[in-house]
Design a protein around this motif. Structure first.
Motif, PDB file in Angstrom:
ATOM      1  N   ARG A   1       9.747  30.437  21.651  1.00 46.66           N
ATOM      2  CA  ARG A   1       8.944  30.307  22.880  1.00 46.66           C
ATOM      3  C   ARG A   1       8.599  31.581  23.907  1.00 46.66           C
ATOM      4  O   ARG A   1       8.034  30.972  25.099  1.00 46.66           O
ATOM      5  CB  ARG A   1       9.512  29.118  23.570  1.00 46.66           C
ATOM      6  CG  ARG A   1       9.659  27.841  22.836  1.00 46.66           C
ATOM      7  CD  ARG A   1       8.052  27.167  22.675  1.00 46.66           C
ATOM      8  NE  ARG A   1       8.043  26.034  22.266  1.00 46.66           N
ATOM      9  CZ  ARG A   1       6.997  25.285  21.883  1.00 46.66           C
ATOM     10  NH1 ARG A   1       5.958  26.020  21.982  1.00 46.66           N
ATOM     11  NH2 ARG A   1       7.093  23.826  21.420  1.00 46.66           N
TER      12      ARG A   1
ATOM     13  N   SER B   1       8.894  32.703  30.078  1.00 47.59           N
ATOM     14  CA  SER B   1       9.090  31.268  29.833  1.00 47.59           C
ATOM     15  C   SER B   1       7.806  30.682  30.074  1.00 47.59           C
ATOM     16  O   SER B   1       6.969  30.748  31.002  1.00 47.59           O
ATOM     17  CB  SER B   1       9.975  30.554  30.329  1.00 47.59           C
ATOM     18  OG  SER B   1      10.135  29.266  30.037  1.00 47.59           O
TER      19      SER B   1
ATOM     20  N   TYR C   1       7.216  27.385  30.251  1.00 52.68           N
ATOM     21  CA  TYR C   1       7.348  25.965  30.696  1.00 52.68           C
ATOM     22  C   TYR C   1       7.053  26.116  32.169  1.00 52.68           C
ATOM     23  O   TYR C   1       7.369  27.170  32.979  1.00 52.68           O
ATOM     24  CB  TYR C   1       8.875  25.602  30.412  1.00 52.68           C
ATOM     25  CG  TYR C   1       9.073  25.326  28.812  1.00 52.68           C
ATOM     26  CD1 TYR C   1       8.396  24.513  28.263  1.00 52.68           C
ATOM     27  CD2 TYR C   1       9.901  26.116  28.095  1.00 52.68           C
ATOM     28  CE1 TYR C   1       8.821  24.149  26.803  1.00 52.68           C
ATOM     29  CE2 TYR C   1       9.978  26.263  26.884  1.00 52.68           C
ATOM     30  CZ  TYR C   1       9.369  25.101  26.178  1.00 52.68           C
ATOM     31  OH  TYR C   1       9.931  24.867  24.658  1.00 52.68           O
TER      32      TYR C   1
ATOM     33  N   HIS D   1      15.217  27.108  29.097  1.00 50.18           N
ATOM     34  CA  HIS D   1      14.689  28.238  28.288  1.00 50.18           C
ATOM     35  C   HIS D   1      15.234  29.631  28.848  1.00 50.18           C
ATOM     36  O   HIS D   1      16.010  30.536  27.857  1.00 50.18           O
ATOM     37  CB  HIS D   1      13.520  28.298  28.326  1.00 50.18           C
ATOM     38  CG  HIS D   1      12.608  29.181  27.319  1.00 50.18           C
ATOM     39  ND1 HIS D   1      11.489  29.872  27.591  1.00 50.18           N
ATOM     40  CD2 HIS D   1      13.256  29.744  26.031  1.00 50.18           C
ATOM     41  CE1 HIS D   1      11.227  30.758  26.794  1.00 50.18           C
ATOM     42  NE2 HIS D   1      12.252  30.648  25.937  1.00 50.18           N
TER      43      HIS D   1
END
Length: 504
Positions: A227, A241, A243, A252
């Motif tokens: 990710r 990250s 997100y 994360h």
């Protein structure tokens, strides 16, 4: 590749959702364990409360029976000299040293007197328990049942456990130590009585939970890299990250920063209950080198010495609390304990009497090594400082200098020998060394440099545990969200909530 990513993410989501709460418990309880473990009765305190042996005691007692097998100790119990004969980890029999008959069971009154003298507090109440409880959850205590549980009327709310069979104190807890264990050792080690008393089942439960925890950690590390997002120039450090939502983003980020340490903590926890497979690191010796070196006591070798002669040989300026019959390097010995519970005065039995033994010399160690391990080459040196394997211990006083004996055998055995008693204090083979690094070092940062700087070791443990806690808490929240989504999807259509759009 996309399929592989999907599988890793699904495994991490599923296993993490199931185990996230256990991770939270492990890390939060770990904070407490850094400062306080499971309560225990201090061996030193118990030793210092032993009554002194006198000349009249030695004049009246008989030498131990030649039928006694196991380690034999002479001390006083309830004002009378007794022999304690140990045949296992906790299993023992107590004999009257005057008649050599097995001692009668400890009465409630005697147990109360012992508890009050030990704590300096008055008794509040006492009960006799027929089974082990939460504060003695080890099956090897079963031979000591029944046990008097004495509640003392002091500010610490002390409880003392005394075996009816042996009259010995086996546990001491206070309100503070009990609460520390409830918040630390019990949840961290899964030390719940009903489970811990079934040792085989407990080991399997801890091993399987740890194994699944390893799976969560590994898939989490892989998922974290999957990710990763390439940062733009001049962007914030958190932008790696992808997100945007709070819990996803910080799980994360912290997982990426602390995931490796979470993995090492869980892996080392796994090796706390599982040995390294001998197929990976073989153990060739059928009997450990330590057992070969540390002989079982043979009281027949002491038979020529009368108790009066023994008293005349060992009496000194400092009074005697305990005498232990030993066989060391095929020689009969007496270990006489006065004011130090781990450092006896050593006396050896010779043809013409009993004599004080100076420290064991290099020549004596070498001679016994050649006899015990015939045909095996070795190196012997005097160790004057702690090393990676022989270190300070919170429960035991490790002497320096010690003799370090390295055998050139298939297991690369190393033994640390007490210069005063001649017995092995600690020993390692290749398998033991691997487990030492995989368990103690990774789990408690037990590295030589950090052990010499205890404040730094504890600071690092606290910092890494804090990071692990954030990873675990965020994972727990995400796990709940994931389970809710899955549960909602699995509901029949007629049970799913219907969203009604408003025309306003």
């Amino acid at each position: 590749m996309s399929r592989f990513k999907n599988i890793i993410l699904q495994i991490h989501n599923l296993s993490g959702s199931v185990l996230s709460l256990m991770f939270v418990i492990w890390f939060l309880s770990g904070f407490v364990l850094i400062f306080a473990g499971f309560p225990h009765a201090s061996k030193e305190e118990r030793f210092l409360h032993l009554s002194f042996l006198t000349k009249s005691d030695f004049d009246s007692i008989q030498a131990p029976s030649e039928s006694f097998t196991g380690e034999v100790e002479l001390e006083k119990m309830n004002g009378n000299p007794v022999y304690r004969v140990y045949s296992g980890r906790k299993s023992q029999k107590v004999y009257n040293a005057v008649s050599l008959n097995e001692s009668e069971k400890t009465t409630k009154k005697e147990a109360v007197n012992l508890a009050e003298n030990f704590t300096g507090a008055k008794l509040q109440s006492v009960e006799k328990i027929e089974e082990l409880d939460q504060w003695i959850p080890w099956d090897y205590y079963n031979p000591l049942l029944p046990i008097y549980k004495c509640y003392l009327n002091d500010k610490d709310h002390t409880r003392i456990y005394i075996s009816e069979k042996t009259g010995s104190i086996i546990q001491e807890t206070t309100r503070k130590s009990r609460w520390a264990a409830r918040l630390g050792a019990i949840p961290h080690w899964i030390y719940f009585k009903s489970l811990r008393l079934q040792k085989g089942l407990w080991l399997k439960v801890v091993a399987w939970i740890s194994f699944l925890g390893i799976l969560v950690s590994i898939t989490g590390l892989v998922a974290g890299f999957i990710r990763l997002k390439k940062r733009k120039k001049n962007s914030q450090w958190t932008e790696f990250s992808p997100y945007k939502k709070f819990w996803y983003k910080w799980h994360h980020i912290t997982g990426f920063l602390f995931g490796f340490f979470v993995f090492t903590f869980i892996l080392s926890g796994f090796f706390s209950v599982v040995d390294i497979p001998k197929s990976l690191v073989p153990v060739h010796a059928k009997v450990s080198a330590k057992k070969v070196w540390n002989q079982k006591t043979d009281v027949k070798q002491h038979a020529a010495i009368s108790m009066s002669d023994l008293w005349n040989a060992v009496k000194g300026e400092k009074p005697i609390r305990k005498v232990v019959w030993k066989t060391v390097m095929n020689q009969a010995c007496f270990w006489v304990y006065r004011d130090q519970f781990e450092l006896p005065d050593v006396y050896v039995v010779a043809a013409d009497g009993v004599f004080a033994k100076p420290d064991y010399s290099e020549k004596e160690i070498s001679s016994w090594c050649k006899s015990a391990f015939a045909g095996t080459n070795y190196d012997l040196k005097e160790l004057n400082e702690f090393d990676a394997y022989y270190q300070k211990s919170g429960m035991w006083k490790r002497p320096l200098p010690v003799w370090q004996l390295n055998l050139h055998d298939a297991d690369h055995t190393c033994m640390y020998i007490h210069p005063k008693t001649g017995e092995v204090i600690k020993s390692y083979n290749s398998n033991d060394r691997g487990r030492r690094w995989l368990y103690k070092s990774l789990h408690t940062l037990d590295f030589p440099f950090l052990k010499q700087h205890e404040w730094l070791r504890k600071f690092l443990l606290l910092f890494l545990s804090l990071g692990g806690t954030v990873v675990s808490v965020s994972g727990f929240v995400l796990g709940i969200k994931w389970i809710r989504r899955k549960a909602k999807k699995s509901l029949p259509a007629r049970l799913k909530p219907i969203k009604i759009k408003s025309n306003d």
